[in-house]
Design a protein around this motif. Structure first.
Motif, mmCIF file in Angstrom:
data_model
loop_
_atom_site.group_PDB
_atom_site.id
_atom_site.type_symbol
_atom_site.label_atom_id
_atom_site.label_comp_id
_atom_site.label_asym_id
_atom_site.label_seq_id
_atom_site.Cartn_x
_atom_site.Cartn_y
_atom_site.Cartn_z
ATOM 1 N N UNK A 30 -46.323 12.609 -31.098
ATOM 2 C CA UNK A 30 -45.336 12.525 -32.172
ATOM 3 C C UNK A 30 -44.037 13.183 -31.728
ATOM 4 N N UNK A 31 -42.925 12.663 -32.241
ATOM 5 C CA UNK A 31 -41.616 13.227 -31.921
ATOM 6 C C UNK A 31 -40.721 13.155 -33.157
ATOM 7 N N UNK A 32 -39.916 14.195 -33.356
ATOM 8 C CA UNK A 32 -38.937 14.177 -34.447
ATOM 9 C C UNK A 32 -37.773 13.261 -34.081
ATOM 10 N N UNK A 33 -37.204 12.600 -35.056
ATOM 11 C CA UNK A 33 -36.064 11.708 -34.807
ATOM 12 C C UNK A 33 -34.878 12.480 -34.224
ATOM 13 N N UNK A 34 -34.639 13.703 -34.679
ATOM 14 C CA UNK A 34 -33.530 14.509 -34.149
ATOM 15 C C UNK A 34 -33.713 14.764 -32.657
ATOM 16 N N UNK A 71 -49.908 6.548 -39.899
ATOM 17 C CA UNK A 71 -50.265 7.897 -39.494
ATOM 18 C C UNK A 71 -51.254 8.411 -40.520
ATOM 19 N N UNK A 72 -52.408 8.862 -40.039
ATOM 20 C CA UNK A 72 -53.464 9.334 -40.943
ATOM 21 C C UNK A 72 -53.773 10.797 -40.690
ATOM 22 N N UNK A 73 -54.253 11.445 -41.722
ATOM 23 C CA UNK A 73 -54.670 12.842 -41.613
ATOM 24 C C UNK A 73 -56.060 12.898 -40.995
ATOM 25 N N UNK A 80 -44.868 7.318 -28.448
ATOM 26 C CA UNK A 80 -44.726 8.367 -29.453
ATOM 27 C C UNK A 80 -44.518 7.725 -30.812
ATOM 28 N N UNK A 81 -44.979 8.395 -31.843
ATOM 29 C CA UNK A 81 -44.697 8.001 -33.217
ATOM 30 C C UNK A 81 -43.550 8.879 -33.709
ATOM 31 N N UNK A 82 -42.526 8.257 -34.256
ATOM 32 C CA UNK A 82 -41.368 8.997 -34.763
ATOM 33 C C UNK A 82 -41.725 9.540 -36.138
ATOM 34 N N UNK A 95 -47.852 16.724 -28.411
ATOM 35 C CA UNK A 95 -48.630 15.954 -27.444
ATOM 36 C C UNK A 95 -50.068 15.938 -27.952
ATOM 37 N N UNK A 96 -50.610 14.747 -28.158
ATOM 38 C CA UNK A 96 -51.942 14.612 -28.736
ATOM 39 C C UNK A 96 -53.019 14.247 -27.736
ATOM 40 N N UNK A 97 -54.184 13.948 -28.284
ATOM 41 C CA UNK A 97 -55.386 13.671 -27.489
ATOM 42 C C UNK A 97 -55.233 12.523 -26.520
ATOM 43 N N UNK A 98 -54.517 11.471 -26.894
ATOM 44 C CA UNK A 98 -54.405 10.314 -26.003
ATOM 45 C C UNK A 98 -53.740 10.704 -24.677
#
Length: 108
Positions: free
Chosen positions: A37-41, A60-62, A89-91, A101-104
């Motif tokens: 994931x990444x912030x748009x800024x 995006x799920x919890x 990345x998901x924005x 940085x996630x599991x993938x």
């Protein structure tokens, strides 16, 4: 301290430095996150040459599977040390940290 007491040392949240041509930031490593994931800024600071925006939206799920949001995707080129990576990345504007940085990525 009692005889059979176990004491765990203080550990900080794991961060790794990620480098782009114009700046560096620390990314949180989250083994519980299924994606990156990444912030748009933060995305706006990277520069157009390193980003390819996807047309598809991603749900995006919890952790419990509940729907949280729908986000855009971006393919981003970055360095960790001397190694270059190209990752999806998901924005996500609701992030506390600039990059997660996630599991993938961790499992590669």
């Amino acid at each position: 301290m009692k005889e059979n007491q176990v004491v765990f040392p203080y550990t900080e949240t794991p961060f790794i430095p990620i480098t782009f041509p114009d700046f560096m930031c620390k990314a949180m490593v989250d083994s519980g996150a299924t994606g990156n994931h990444i912030r748009r800024a933060t995305l706006n600071k990277i520069g157009e040459g390193l980003i390819a925006l996807g047309n598809d939206l991603v749900d995006v799920k919890m952790a419990d599977g509940a729907f949280m949001a729908r986000g855009e995707q971006a393919e981003i080129s970055f360095h960790i040390g001397q190694f270059q990576f190209l990752e999806q990345f998901i924005i996500d504007d609701a992030l506390i940290y600039p990059i997660i940085i996630g599991r993938d990525f961790i499992n590669k």
